[in-house]
Write a protein that holds these residues in place. Structure first.
Motif, mmCIF file in Angstrom:
data_model
loop_
_atom_site.group_PDB
_atom_site.id
_atom_site.type_symbol
_atom_site.label_atom_id
_atom_site.label_comp_id
_atom_site.label_asym_id
_atom_site.label_seq_id
_atom_site.Cartn_x
_atom_site.Cartn_y
_atom_site.Cartn_z
ATOM 1 N N GLU A 1 -9.556 -6.509 7.880
ATOM 2 C CA GLU A 1 -8.115 -5.609 7.064
ATOM 3 C C GLU A 1 -7.277 -5.303 7.816
ATOM 4 O O GLU A 1 -7.836 -3.541 8.512
ATOM 5 N N ILE A 2 -6.192 -4.834 7.482
ATOM 6 C CA ILE A 2 -5.229 -4.345 9.335
ATOM 7 C C ILE A 2 -4.375 -3.636 7.381
ATOM 8 O O ILE A 2 -3.240 -4.505 7.236
ATOM 9 N N PRO A 3 -4.261 -2.638 8.157
ATOM 10 C CA PRO A 3 -3.396 -1.713 7.834
ATOM 11 C C PRO A 3 -1.874 -1.954 8.329
ATOM 12 O O PRO A 3 -2.467 -1.547 9.813
ATOM 13 N N PHE A 4 -0.521 -1.775 7.764
ATOM 14 C CA PHE A 4 -0.119 -1.967 8.504
ATOM 15 C C PHE A 4 1.720 -0.971 7.927
ATOM 16 O O PHE A 4 1.177 -1.089 6.655
ATOM 17 N N THR A 5 2.357 -1.048 9.004
ATOM 18 C CA THR A 5 3.871 -0.408 8.358
ATOM 19 C C THR A 5 4.640 -1.683 8.706
ATOM 20 O O THR A 5 4.348 -1.791 9.667
ATOM 21 N N LEU A 6 5.986 -1.075 8.383
ATOM 22 C CA LEU A 6 6.908 -2.002 8.375
ATOM 23 C C LEU A 6 8.036 -0.655 8.111
ATOM 24 O O LEU A 6 8.630 -0.353 7.339
ATOM 25 N N THR A 7 9.487 -1.076 8.927
ATOM 26 C CA THR A 7 10.689 -0.650 9.508
ATOM 27 C C THR A 7 11.522 -1.468 9.735
ATOM 28 O O THR A 7 11.586 -2.871 10.321
ATOM 29 N N GLN A 8 12.463 -1.514 8.530
ATOM 30 C CA GLN A 8 13.187 -2.750 8.582
ATOM 31 C C GLN A 8 14.833 -1.968 8.456
ATOM 32 O O GLN A 8 15.524 -1.543 7.656
ATOM 33 N N THR A 9 15.424 -2.422 9.320
ATOM 34 C CA THR A 9 16.623 -1.917 9.391
ATOM 35 C C THR A 9 17.759 -2.861 9.451
ATOM 36 O O THR A 9 18.009 -4.387 10.624
ATOM 37 N N GLY A 10 18.116 -3.507 8.601
ATOM 38 C CA GLY A 10 19.311 -5.243 8.462
ATOM 39 C C GLY A 10 18.365 -5.257 8.162
ATOM 40 O O GLY A 10 16.650 -5.803 7.319
ATOM 41 N N LYS A 11 18.716 -6.717 8.956
ATOM 42 C CA LYS A 11 17.262 -8.031 8.948
ATOM 43 C C LYS A 11 16.562 -8.018 10.106
ATOM 44 O O LYS A 11 15.556 -8.485 9.884
ATOM 45 N N ASN B 1 1.005 -1.405 -0.353
ATOM 46 C CA ASN B 1 -0.271 -0.601 -0.571
ATOM 47 C C ASN B 1 0.671 0.687 0.115
ATOM 48 O O ASN B 1 0.482 2.578 0.971
ATOM 49 N N GLY B 2 2.004 0.706 -0.478
ATOM 50 C CA GLY B 2 2.533 2.138 -0.381
ATOM 51 C C GLY B 2 4.302 2.278 -0.194
ATOM 52 O O GLY B 2 4.783 0.744 0.240
ATOM 53 N N LYS B 3 5.076 2.844 -0.381
ATOM 54 C CA LYS B 3 6.422 2.633 0.112
ATOM 55 C C LYS B 3 6.647 2.190 1.663
ATOM 56 O O LYS B 3 6.035 2.841 3.052
ATOM 57 N N ASN B 4 6.869 0.783 2.136
ATOM 58 C CA ASN B 4 6.637 0.646 4.059
ATOM 59 C C ASN B 4 5.464 0.621 4.181
ATOM 60 O O ASN B 4 5.258 0.205 5.697
ATOM 61 N N ALA B 5 4.458 0.583 3.583
ATOM 62 C CA ALA B 5 2.837 0.212 4.177
ATOM 63 C C ALA B 5 2.262 -1.302 3.062
ATOM 64 O O ALA B 5 2.618 -1.346 2.198
ATOM 65 N N PHE B 6 1.400 -1.268 3.924
ATOM 66 C CA PHE B 6 1.002 -2.925 3.782
ATOM 67 C C PHE B 6 -0.743 -3.127 4.467
ATOM 68 O O PHE B 6 -1.025 -2.692 5.320
ATOM 69 N N ILE B 7 -1.645 -3.854 3.379
ATOM 70 C CA ILE B 7 -2.874 -4.171 4.075
ATOM 71 C C ILE B 7 -2.442 -6.099 4.231
ATOM 72 O O ILE B 7 -2.586 -6.613 2.971
ATOM 73 N N GLY B 8 -3.067 -5.952 5.118
ATOM 74 C CA GLY B 8 -3.221 -7.394 5.718
ATOM 75 C C GLY B 8 -4.766 -7.334 5.589
ATOM 76 O O GLY B 8 -5.164 -6.906 6.078
ATOM 77 N N ILE B 9 -5.439 -8.881 4.837
ATOM 78 C CA ILE B 9 -6.658 -9.358 5.123
ATOM 79 C C ILE B 9 -6.444 -10.940 6.509
ATOM 80 O O ILE B 9 -5.517 -11.845 5.912
ATOM 81 N N PHE B 10 -7.007 -10.244 7.682
ATOM 82 C CA PHE B 10 -6.423 -11.487 8.406
ATOM 83 C C PHE B 10 -7.870 -12.408 9.001
ATOM 84 O O PHE B 10 -8.635 -11.271 9.390
ATOM 85 N N GLU B 11 -7.641 -12.905 9.600
ATOM 86 C CA GLU B 11 -8.381 -13.955 9.890
ATOM 87 C C GLU B 11 -8.683 -13.951 12.247
ATOM 88 O O GLU B 11 -7.325 -14.365 12.211
#
Length: 166
Positions: A122-132, A101-111
């Motif tokens: 539906e849960i919108p979420f962000t990811l911040t990644q530093t190395g691994k 859903n854009g840079k470092n942004a996602f949407i998940g369909i969850f049960e």
């Protein structure tokens, strides 16, 4: 040697995380926002932003660890009218599909399963990644009545806002 590098990634399990941040929730009760947490929870993450179709996120939380700042209210939430922890000791959440859903942004369909009720959310979420190291943050709202948490009330809101960080 080439076979080793092709097979080993398939054998690596999803990363199991016991988050230090509790699940946070907010609900309006008698016109006042009540904050609460669920501190005992874990999540299994197999997430690659470039391979969302093969990625998954699964979590399990123990509602017995609910804390609202009032022990009597916490005990009431453990009972039959709400989480009924003797019969339903866990809340579970499992991804069904994930999309960008854009840079470092996602949407998940969850049960989401609370008590014996399973619903897709539906849960919108962000990811911040530093190395691994990956850090996720998601916020969503549920209707507590959809999951059999209490009854219709003039003073207690139906909507519960949830924030998950790990």
């Amino acid at each position: 040697m080439l076979i080793f590098f092709l097979i080993v990634p398939l054998l690596l399990p999803a990363q199991s995380i016991k988050p230090t941040n509790p699940i946070q929730f907010k609900i309006k009760n008698a016109g006042i926002i009540v904050d609460g947490t669920i501190s005992d929870w874990e999540v299994m993450v197999d997430f690659d932003p470039k391979k969302l179709a093969q990625s998954s996120i699964r979590g399990k939380a123990n509602p017995e660890s609910i804390q609202t700042g009032i022990k009597l209210r916490d005990k009431h939430l453990h009972g039959r009218e709400y989480f009924h922890i003797q019969k339903f000791p866990f809340i579970s959440l499992e991804s069904k599909s994930l999309r960008s859903n854009g840079k470092n942004a996602f949407i998940g369909i969850f049960e989401l399963q609370i008590r014996d009720v399973k619903r897709e959310i539906e849960i919108p979420f962000t990811l911040t990644q530093t190395g691994k190291q990956q850090k996720f943050k998601g916020e969503f709202t549920i209707d507590r009545l959809d999951y059999g948490l209490g009854e219709k009330s003039l003073v207690l809101s139906d909507e519960v806002k949830v924030v998950i960080e790990f």
